[in-house]
Write a protein that holds these residues in place. Sequence first.
Motif, PDB file in Angstrom:
ATOM      1  N   VAL A 110      27.792 -10.817 -15.453  1.00  0.00           N
ATOM      2  CA  VAL A 110      28.663 -10.090 -14.109  1.00  0.00           C
ATOM      3  C   VAL A 110      28.978  -8.653 -13.602  1.00  0.00           C
ATOM      4  CG1 VAL A 110      31.150 -10.589 -14.445  1.00  0.00           C
ATOM      5  CG2 VAL A 110      30.234 -10.836 -11.712  1.00  0.00           C
ATOM      6  N   ASN A 111      28.426  -8.163 -13.168  1.00  0.00           N
ATOM      7  CA  ASN A 111      29.249  -6.496 -12.824  1.00  0.00           C
ATOM      8  C   ASN A 111      30.682  -6.176 -11.581  1.00  0.00           C
ATOM      9  OD1 ASN A 111      29.773  -3.853 -12.212  1.00  0.00           O
ATOM     10  ND2 ASN A 111      27.851  -3.433 -10.922  1.00  0.00           N
ATOM     11  N   CYS A 126      29.457 -13.567 -18.695  1.00  0.00           N
ATOM     12  CA  CYS A 126      30.930 -14.008 -18.696  1.00  0.00           C
ATOM     13  C   CYS A 126      30.294 -15.612 -19.863  1.00  0.00           C
ATOM     14  CB  CYS A 126      30.213 -15.121 -16.920  1.00  0.00           C
ATOM     15  SG  CYS A 126      30.202 -13.585 -16.109  1.00  0.00           S
ATOM     16  N   TRP A 144      24.963  -9.736 -10.180  1.00  0.00           N
ATOM     17  CA  TRP A 144      25.329 -10.111 -11.429  1.00  0.00           C
ATOM     18  C   TRP A 144      23.688 -10.660 -12.014  1.00  0.00           C
ATOM     19  CZ3 TRP A 144      25.530 -13.565  -7.090  1.00  0.00           C
ATOM     20  CH2 TRP A 144      25.101 -14.586  -6.614  1.00  0.00           C
ATOM     21  N   VAL A 196      30.330 -16.424  -8.878  1.00  0.00           N
ATOM     22  CA  VAL A 196      29.770 -16.503 -10.260  1.00  0.00           C
ATOM     23  C   VAL A 196      30.619 -17.154 -10.798  1.00  0.00           C
ATOM     24  CG1 VAL A 196      28.869 -15.717 -11.977  1.00  0.00           C
ATOM     25  CG2 VAL A 196      28.856 -14.423 -10.216  1.00  0.00           C
ATOM     26  N   CYS A 248      24.619 -14.941 -19.025  1.00  0.00           N
ATOM     27  CA  CYS A 248      25.534 -14.576 -17.287  1.00  0.00           C
ATOM     28  C   CYS A 248      26.101 -13.265 -17.704  1.00  0.00           C
ATOM     29  CB  CYS A 248      25.947 -15.283 -17.269  1.00  0.00           C
ATOM     30  SG  CYS A 248      26.460 -14.995 -15.402  1.00  0.00           S
ATOM     31  N   ASP A 277      21.410 -13.310 -14.654  1.00  0.00           N
ATOM     32  CA  ASP A 277      21.574 -14.181 -15.017  1.00  0.00           C
ATOM     33  C   ASP A 277      20.434 -15.103 -15.415  1.00  0.00           C
ATOM     34  OD1 ASP A 277      20.108 -15.896 -12.792  1.00  0.00           O
ATOM     35  OD2 ASP A 277      22.203 -16.235 -12.528  1.00  0.00           O
TER      36      ASP A 277
END
Length: 241
Positions: free
Chosen positions: A192-193, A186, A146, A213, A190, A148
């Motif tokens: 996310v994979n 997200c 991820w 996460v 942020c 951020d």
Amino acid sequence: MKAAIIDDLETCREDLQKCLHQYFSEHYAGETPSVKEFSSGEEFLSQFQPEAWDIIFIDQYMDGLSGIDTARKIRERDKLAALVFVTTSESHAVESYGVRACGYLVKPYGYGDFEKTMELCGVEKIRSARFIRVKQERVLLREILWCDKDEHYTQIHTERRGVLRFRVPFGELNGLLAPYPQFLTCYKGCIVNAERVERIDALAFLMDNGASVPFAQREKKTLEGLYSSYLFQREREDALL
């Protein structure tokens, strides 16, 4: 996927464009290839940068530099790009092995021929080797867990290399990842994979390395929908491949 089409005939370039987009719409819905056309080997080589292309379609018979000579010059600087020759004759098939071509399309060809050629090219291997470049750092998409923000820094969390920190705007990283449907936002700051997500657990993505996460309650329904859609598409791709 970043594809280049080198052909001196506009109609031939258009035919390849149509086949590429049809192939991705049928096999990788949600992912659109980035395609650029070139009318000669000289034009392509004047702008060529190593590692810039995943797959390159090259017409063998062109005015000026031939397809095989164009391929040889590509191979001097890029050993990994997938090369596919598009030609009216199979007479150069043996030469194509010298530049490690992975495909050979003979005109006139149909979509079925194109589809088989793409399978021979190992599209899945090409996709798994894709990467982004942040500053001077190359980061494979598959290694990203991820991303951020931390004040003025953008962070990429990876399993093997830990946290990679870059002093670049988060929006710049978001732009690099935007073409790839596995990366879900997200919340602001942020990403996310989804390929590295095991499941959604309460108010968090549980990653395949055990990390968590978190996200806000207000985002849960939206993120569950995005993740569910991604899982459906991944199952569909697996069934088609």
